[in-house]
Motif scaffolding. Structure first.
Motif, PDB file in Angstrom:
ATOM      1  N   LEU A  66      -7.266  98.880  24.367  1.00  0.00           N
ATOM      2  CA  LEU A  66      -7.342  99.910  23.329  1.00  0.00           C
ATOM      3  C   LEU A  66      -6.049  99.946  22.534  1.00  0.00           C
ATOM      4  O   LEU A  66      -5.003  99.496  23.000  1.00  0.00           O
ATOM      5  CB  LEU A  66      -7.562 101.294  23.958  1.00  0.00           C
ATOM      6  N   PHE A  67      -6.109 100.535  21.337  1.00  0.00           N
ATOM      7  CA  PHE A  67      -4.909 100.849  20.567  1.00  0.00           C
ATOM      8  C   PHE A  67      -5.162 102.138  19.808  1.00  0.00           C
ATOM      9  O   PHE A  67      -6.197 102.754  19.993  1.00  0.00           O
ATOM     10  CB  PHE A  67      -4.501  99.683  19.652  1.00  0.00           C
ATOM     11  N   GLU A  68      -4.198 102.549  18.993  1.00  0.00           N
ATOM     12  CA  GLU A  68      -4.184 103.864  18.327  1.00  0.00           C
ATOM     13  C   GLU A  68      -3.924 104.947  19.391  1.00  0.00           C
ATOM     14  O   GLU A  68      -4.778 105.260  20.216  1.00  0.00           O
ATOM     15  CB  GLU A  68      -5.482 104.161  17.549  1.00  0.00           C
ATOM     16  N   ALA A  71      -6.451 107.759  20.293  1.00  0.00           N
ATOM     17  CA  ALA A  71      -7.649 107.271  20.984  1.00  0.00           C
ATOM     18  C   ALA A  71      -7.320 106.949  22.446  1.00  0.00           C
ATOM     19  O   ALA A  71      -8.122 107.228  23.344  1.00  0.00           O
ATOM     20  CB  ALA A  71      -8.206 106.043  20.266  1.00  0.00           C
TER      21      ALA A  71
END
Lengths: 226, 226
Positions: A66-68, A71
């Motif tokens: 995942l990133f951001e 999130a």
């Protein structure tokens, strides 16, 4: 949380620091894997495979990447059954909605102003990226003051932004506010009684204390850590 | 959804338009209550009580008042049991996380670039707010192109941003992209085969068609509608 959770980044990044606060609140085990921004390691093929925009943090939980930061924080809280911190314990629609509203306020009203102040007053000096642009600072100090006037009113009604209980909407303010408080513009918080009390409540949380221990002392950050 | 749902704003606002798409996807009944921005109705005490930042949309569902378009959209989808559009049908942690990641990409990578282009090329003309600043446009066209290069790659792997199924991460692009496509910079989308096909899939959705019917024709917007 089971093993295999990795956060790619450095605690001196406001975005990474906020994710670490959520991991600590969730009681999750994780490994912080340094990314050397000065050496442009964030533009390496390995890192771009984790985050195609080349930013930090990136995050892995086993096979899931995942990133951001916002999130990642939501995923960590959901996985560790901390729906209370998402405002939605017991499927509470209104609670979830209020946590979402104030998380969006952080993202779209607070963060755009505070991030400019922190970049000009702290980060530029840390990474040797030139002089502070005081006009940019002044414009954003005025902008942030207006946002904090709304917070002052809101926090006269409830101890936390979404209501009676702390949520991700409060926690998401950690990274940038920590740096703001190392500057002369800490007065923006300190001059507003409810905002000041709210920030002190956040700082007193055990999870937040664990992360502040990782944060650089003002002026003590090298060019490789942000 | 029961009666009493009101959206305060105008469909010609990209933020309002995106909320309307989510309401239509959810099959919700709602009333769109015009806010006259030219008359600064958004700064009236009535509106500030709904949104203390004086922006549109604001939202009411009976006694509950919300603001921030992305928070409103999530509430509407949750209330109407459209967890599939939040990526989380059946408590799917990974699906929720991917919808969140790409919704954050919209908010923090796509929107900052496209909103500058739309403001300079469309909105300034609509509301008589001066000349287009071509330097700002050029800078943001380059920035948006780089973001869309990542989208083109992502959309070669799956039909929608979060994966196989449409989610709020896709829908959240509606408002600004609709306006972008009325400008000469529609080529940013049209020159990328996967992005173009993705946008056409969104436009073909019945819920999106209902909202596009409310949108102003290019150049046909009066100063009171945005």
């Amino acid at each position: 949380m089971t093993g295999g959770v990795k956060v790619y980044g450095v605690a001196a990044s406001p975005f990474v620091a906020t994710v670490l606060v959520c991991l600590e609140e969730a009681g999750a085990d994780y490994e912080l894997v340094a990314v050397d921004m000065a050496a442009r390691e964030n533009r390496s093929p390995h890192h771009l495979a984790r985050n195609p925009f080349g930013k930090i943090p990136a995050f892995e939980d086993g096979e899931l990447t995942l990133f951001e930061s916002r999130a990642i924080s939501r995923y960590v809280l959901r996985k560790n059954n901390r729906m209370d911190l998402l405002g939605g314990e017991g499927g509470d629609l209104e609670g979830s909605a209020m946590a979402d509203v104030w998380a969006e306020v952080e993202a779209h009203q607070y963060s755009p102003a505070v991030s400019n102040i922190v970049r000009e007053c702290v980060i530029k000096q840390m990474i040797g990226a030139g002089e502070r642009d005081q006009a940019v600072v002044d414009e954003n100090v005025e902008r942030l003051g207006k946002v904090l006037d709304v917070y002052e009113e809101r926090l006269s009604e409830s101890e936390y932004l979404a209501g009676r209980l702390v949520t991700v909407a409060d926690l998401s303010h950690f990274g940038f506010t920590w740096f703001l408080m190392t500057t002369e513009y800490a007065s923006l918080v300190e001059s507003r009684a409810n905002v000041k009390a709210w920030w002190e409540r956040l700082l007193a949380r055990p999870a937040v204390k664990k992360v502040t221990a990782l944060m650089p002392a003002p002026g003590g950050v090298t060019t490789t850590t942000i």
